[in-house]
Design an enzyme around this catalytic site. Structure first.
Site, PDB file in Angstrom:
ATOM      1  N   GLU A   1      -6.858  10.333  10.176  1.00 12.66           N
ATOM      2  CA  GLU A   1      -7.020   9.623   8.913  1.00 12.66           C
ATOM      3  C   GLU A   1      -6.326  10.385   7.784  1.00 12.66           C
ATOM      4  O   GLU A   1      -5.678   9.791   6.919  1.00 12.66           O
ATOM      5  CB  GLU A   1      -8.518   9.474   8.601  1.00 12.66           C
ATOM      6  CG  GLU A   1      -8.863   8.214   7.842  1.00 12.66           C
ATOM      7  CD  GLU A   1     -10.366   7.960   7.863  1.00 12.66           C
ATOM      8  OE1 GLU A   1     -10.785   7.020   8.554  1.00 12.66           O
ATOM      9  OE2 GLU A   1     -11.120   8.707   7.207  1.00 12.66           O
TER      10      GLU A   1
ATOM     11  N   GLU B   1      -2.752   9.764   7.916  1.00 12.08           N
ATOM     12  CA  GLU B   1      -2.470   8.415   7.414  1.00 12.08           C
ATOM     13  C   GLU B   1      -2.511   8.390   5.883  1.00 12.08           C
ATOM     14  O   GLU B   1      -1.664   7.755   5.243  1.00 12.08           O
ATOM     15  CB  GLU B   1      -3.543   7.474   7.975  1.00 12.08           C
ATOM     16  CG  GLU B   1      -3.039   6.108   8.365  1.00 12.08           C
ATOM     17  CD  GLU B   1      -4.170   5.246   8.890  1.00 12.08           C
ATOM     18  OE1 GLU B   1      -5.154   5.789   9.437  1.00 12.08           O
ATOM     19  OE2 GLU B   1      -4.076   4.010   8.733  1.00 12.08           O
TER      20      GLU B   1
ATOM     21  N   CYS C   1     -14.636   4.725   9.643  1.00 14.13           N
ATOM     22  CA  CYS C   1     -15.513   5.376  10.625  1.00 14.13           C
ATOM     23  C   CYS C   1     -16.755   4.566  10.913  1.00 14.13           C
ATOM     24  O   CYS C   1     -17.419   4.772  11.910  1.00 14.13           O
ATOM     25  CB  CYS C   1     -16.005   6.715  10.105  1.00 14.13           C
ATOM     26  SG  CYS C   1     -14.734   7.728   9.442  1.00 14.13           S
TER      27      CYS C   1
ATOM     28  N   SER D   1      -7.925   2.274   6.898  1.00 13.72           N
ATOM     29  CA  SER D   1      -7.251   3.142   7.860  1.00 13.72           C
ATOM     30  C   SER D   1      -7.358   2.511   9.244  1.00 13.72           C
ATOM     31  O   SER D   1      -8.330   1.826   9.560  1.00 13.72           O
ATOM     32  CB  SER D   1      -7.946   4.503   7.855  1.00 13.72           C
ATOM     33  OG  SER D   1      -7.685   5.191   9.047  1.00 13.72           O
TER      34      SER D   1
ATOM     35  N   LYS E   1     -23.145   0.930  16.239  1.00 12.78           N
ATOM     36  CA  LYS E   1     -22.394   1.646  17.272  1.00 12.78           C
ATOM     37  C   LYS E   1     -22.600   1.002  18.640  1.00 12.78           C
ATOM     38  O   LYS E   1     -21.729   1.068  19.498  1.00 12.78           O
ATOM     39  CB  LYS E   1     -22.832   3.102  17.329  1.00 12.78           C
ATOM     40  CG  LYS E   1     -22.467   3.898  16.106  1.00 12.78           C
ATOM     41  CD  LYS E   1     -21.020   4.351  16.132  1.00 12.78           C
ATOM     42  CE  LYS E   1     -20.675   5.098  14.858  1.00 12.78           C
ATOM     43  NZ  LYS E   1     -19.231   5.133  14.607  1.00 12.78           N
TER      44      LYS E   1
ATOM     45  N   GLU F   1     -20.253  -1.703  18.671  1.00 13.39           N
ATOM     46  CA  GLU F   1     -18.879  -1.185  18.667  1.00 13.39           C
ATOM     47  C   GLU F   1     -18.415  -0.813  20.081  1.00 13.39           C
ATOM     48  O   GLU F   1     -17.292  -1.117  20.470  1.00 13.39           O
ATOM     49  CB  GLU F   1     -18.777   0.035  17.747  1.00 13.39           C
ATOM     50  CG  GLU F   1     -17.335   0.497  17.522  1.00 13.39           C
ATOM     51  CD  GLU F   1     -17.246   1.799  16.732  1.00 13.39           C
ATOM     52  OE1 GLU F   1     -18.148   2.642  16.875  1.00 13.39           O
ATOM     53  OE2 GLU F   1     -16.273   1.964  15.986  1.00 13.39           O
TER      54      GLU F   1
ATOM     55  N   GLU G   1     -11.408  -4.266  22.531  1.00 13.97           N
ATOM     56  CA  GLU G   1     -10.248  -3.395  22.322  1.00 13.97           C
ATOM     57  C   GLU G   1     -10.548  -1.942  22.656  1.00 13.97           C
ATOM     58  O   GLU G   1      -9.633  -1.116  22.694  1.00 13.97           O
ATOM     59  CB  GLU G   1      -9.721  -3.536  20.885  1.00 13.97           C
ATOM     60  CG  GLU G   1     -10.673  -3.105  19.784  1.00 13.97           C
ATOM     61  CD  GLU G   1     -11.570  -4.241  19.275  1.00 13.97           C
ATOM     62  OE1 GLU G   1     -11.885  -5.157  20.056  1.00 13.97           O
ATOM     63  OE2 GLU G   1     -11.974  -4.185  18.092  1.00 13.97           O
TER      64      GLU G   1
ATOM     65  N   CYS H   1     -24.912   7.732   7.320  1.00 11.94           N
ATOM     66  CA  CYS H   1     -25.501   7.694   8.667  1.00 11.94           C
ATOM     67  C   CYS H   1     -26.908   8.292   8.702  1.00 11.94           C
ATOM     68  O   CYS H   1     -27.712   7.917   9.547  1.00 11.94           O
ATOM     69  CB  CYS H   1     -24.617   8.434   9.652  1.00 11.94           C
ATOM     70  SG  CYS H   1     -22.887   7.993   9.508  1.00 11.94           S
TER      71      CYS H   1
END
Lengths: 159, 589
Positions: free
Chosen positions: B288, B291, B314, B334, B373, B376, B381, B518
């Protein structure tokens, strides 16, 4: 926002109603009232459009629509039939009338015939108790009806 | 400014003075009288608040008033005399609870919320020993298990906390009350399933649900099976925020760091290797950060096609949020995957190849403070031929339950260290678990890599704290880099709307979906409305950062080795393939 599957003119009218009320979240119920008048019901796309205009979650709009029995998401028939279940009409045979409408139309309360011609609902008193039992079809009031009259009325309206 | 007026009241036998506008509930708390509540939640210092005064559990008697008054929404007035525990009050509370219980399934023995349920606690507190109101049947409502959240609306008590959080705090608008009377339920619009809604799986509804209506999708049994399968190699990765909260499941004060004990417990459970998501957090900063520097350099060179600000990526609930609600802005965040997914990807390629473990034998399990999560891991993908990079994710709460079930966690537990190389991390990776932490970690590395100078002070105090939106700037060789931090999706929405309308002052923005980041995730031990818990957890992470010998991601020796041996350099083709992702338009209408 992606495209909304609502006829262009209807969408424009809904937007105009929202604009007229200043896109005010507090005016939601009034807006829904007027919007329902356009097509007789509040399809999902219409609720999404109103939510978008008022900048509120569509879950809030649906929350109000599903709370009040006045609002409906079922398309009404060309001839919306409402049988009065008020006290006077009830004791003079309103329920038998309702049963006959259900039998003749082949639908339950809150439903619409597959050809879209008739929908069936109940209501509570139209203020014409002297004519009990009363049935409203569209804007017209039918008084002192007997179950035997039902078939004839339907046939007349169908013609 | 007007001077704050003070008000004198009497609560039970105490005379006290409180500022005007104080509720009876708050006033009583200042003298140690804890009036029971159920629907009320007010997470001070954050925007989480639900005060509908609808449950009537908190009623008190006020002299001169005929009716009992709810303490949560009644303000103190001059000379008010309040009784919080008369027989009349206690009977009223008991009856209110009994009425709530009359439409609540009597399933405490098998309920996932048992032991942590606020309704259950009230029933105990009010000494309810029988159910006097058994008149009606329970209204049968929808049940649904998504990848992240389990919804069992039979247990809903209509406190509306989830609705407040979903609409007012997160501005997601997935949950709302629909219909009326016994048919009322809390559901997405048109009574759809959550999977068909704009739900981001942030899990904040689960974090505030007082009962078992909203809980997490449980993977503990699945994990036990994998751990006992001799053909599998099962490895763990633990997110930073878990170590600052897990202890609460065992009665330790909030903010107790249990890193070593947690690693020990994971080994005892039977994990073959115990690694740290913090390693992947350091890796995230490399990608990141590169980037950010790439976009900035091109921007400063006058490249008009560069999209700024760059947003962090994130947080999986945040990713879901912008995919649903801002599909026109998918090119701004990002492309770096979340640390969880970077870890899985590296574990199942670089590490597995090194260890000679075939992909299908390797099970990667993450321990996360998060429910998004779980979703996720299941995204297509992040799979190779159907095999996910991270097989599944357990929440902090699930790990707590599992440790107890495996006869661990009571008494003194020894400490243990993470395995190498994927357990190596810097202090920058640790603070990823709190709002502002990703930005601080990025600043530490971006500054040093861009300027070639060494930071004298690695702490960036301006990005810390729990204010909804925070800003800071840092001097990069004469260029003022402006950064913003938002936590809570409602705050994120404001920033995104500004960007959409061209009113943006930032170059880089960090966003975390959950209030507090978090540490306040939907998978953490329940805070029960006490925001001190969040402050303590954040402080614990900063403490762990302070104690680390290395505090900048680019100094992580194993991350350096990973680039030398495998990835080349940040943003290389291989890094793009393994560590970056793309986003999808998921708008509903």
């Amino acid at each position: 926002m992606a495209t909304i599957k609502l006829a262009c003119d209807v969408a424009r009218q809904v937007e105009a109603i929202c604009d007229k009320h200043g896109n005010d979240q507090g005016e939601l119920i009034n807006i829904l009232h007027e919007a329902q008048h356009l097509q007789g019901y509040l399809p999902e796309e219409m609720q999404r459009l109103i939510a978008h205009k008022l900048n509120i979650p569509v879950s809030k709009v649906y929350g109000v629509v599903s709370f009040y029995t006045f609002f409906t998401m079922t398309p009404k028939g060309k001839h919306p039939v409402s049988v009065c279940m008020g006290t006077a009409c009830y004791v003079r045979g309103g329920e038998k009338l309702l049963e006959e409408f259900k039998r003749v139309l082949g639908i339950d309360v809150g439903e619409t015939t597959p050809d879209g011609k008739f929908s069936l609902d109940c209501l509570r008193c139209v203020g014409a108790c002297g004519l009990a039992p009363v049935v409203m079809i569209g804007e017209k009031v039918y008084g002192r009806l007997q179950p035997v009259d039902v078939k004839k009325i339907i046939e007349e309206l169908e013609a | 400014m007007e001077k704050e007026k003070n008000i004198n009241v009497q609560i039970d036998r105490h005379h006290l003075t409180v500022p005007e506008g104080t509720s009876i509930l708050e006033a009583a708390r200042t003298i140690g009288i804890e009036i029971p509540t159920l629907c009320h939640i007010d997470l001070k210092g954050t925007c989480i608040k639900n005060t509908p005064a609808s449950c009537r559990i908190c009623v008190v008697e006020i002299e001169g008033r005929r009716n009992l008054a709810p303490a949560c929404s009644t303000k103190c007035t001059e000379g008010m005399v309040i009784h919080t525990s008369t027989l009349r009050v206690m009977n009223a509370r008991k009856i209110v609870t009994e009425l709530i219980l009359s439409d609540h399934p009597n399933e405490c023995l098998t309920c996932p919320k048992s032991g942590d349920c606020e309704l259950q606690k009230l029933a105990l507190r009010f000494n309810i020993r029988e159910m006097p109101f058994n008149g009606g049947e329970w209204s049968l409502r929808k049940r649904e298990a998504t990848a992240s959240i389990v919804r069992n609306m039979d247990k809903c008590i209509f406190c509306r906390r989830c609705e407040s959080v979903c609409n007012d705090v997160q501005t997601v608008g997935a949950l709302g009350a629909i219909r009326r009377g016994f048919n009322t339920t809390i559901a997405p619009a048109f009574d759809r399933m959550m999977v068909e809604s704009e739900c981001t799986y942030c899990g904040q509804c689960v974090a505030v649900c007082p009962v078992g209506a909203l809980t997490e999708r449980d993977h503990t049994n699945r994990l036990l099976e994998d751990l006992s399968n001799p053909d599998k190699v099962v490895i763990a990765q633990t997110a930073p925020a878990v170590r600052a909260a897990l202890g609460e499941e065992f009665g330790l004060p909030a903010g107790t760091l249990v890193t070593g004990k947690m690693v020990y417990a994971l080994r005892e459970l039977g994990f073959d290797y115990v690694f740290d998501t913090d390693f992947a957090a350091d890796l995230t900063i490399m990608e990141e950060g590169a980037e950010i520097l790439d976009r900035l350099t091109r921007f400063l060179d006058g490249d008009k096609s560069v999209r700024l600000p760059i947003l962090t990526s994130c947080c999986p609930a945040w990713v879901n949020f912008f995919e649903h609600q801002f599909p026109d802005m998918l090119d701004i965040p990002s492309t770096a995957r979340s640390p969880q997914q970077m870890f899985g990807s590296i574990a199942k390629t670089y590490w597995a190849e090194k260890m000679g473990i075939p992909r299908e034998k390797l099970v990667v399990v993450s321990i996360m403070p998060c429910l998004a999560k779980k979703y996720e891991c299941s995204r297509d993908e992040f799979k190779v031929d159907g095999n996910p990079d991270v097989d599944y994710s357990l929440s902090t709460r699930e790990l707590g339950r599992l440790i107890k079930r495996m006869n661990l966690g009571s008494g003194e537990m020894p400490e243990s260290e993470f395995d190498m190389p994927l357990g190596a991390s810097t202090g920058a990776g640790v603070i990823f678990g709190t709002t502002g932490g990703v930005m601080e970690a990025a600043l530490r590395s971006v500054y040093e890599i861009y300027t070639g100078k060494t930071l004298e002070k690695v702490e960036f105090e301006a990005v810390r704290g729990l204010d909804g939106v925070r800003r800071a700037s840092i001097d990069l060789n004469g260029f003022e880099l402006k950064v913003g931090i938002a936590h809570g999706l409602g705050n994120a929405r404001h920033l995104l709307e500004d960007i959409r309308e061209g009113r943006n002052e930032y170059h880089v923005i960090e966003i975390m979906a959950c209030p507090g980041g978090c540490i306040g995730g939907g998978g953490q031990p329940h805070h029960h409305g006490n925001s001190e818990v969040l402050y303590a957890r954040a402080a614990a992470l900063y403490e762990e950062d302070r104690k680390k010998p290395l505090r900048k991601s680019h100094e992580n020796p194993f991350v350096k080795t990973l680039y030398e041996e495998y990835l080349g350099k940040p943003l290389s083709e291989k890094a793009h393939h393994l560590l970056h992702t793309h986003y999808f338009n998921k708008s509903i209408d």
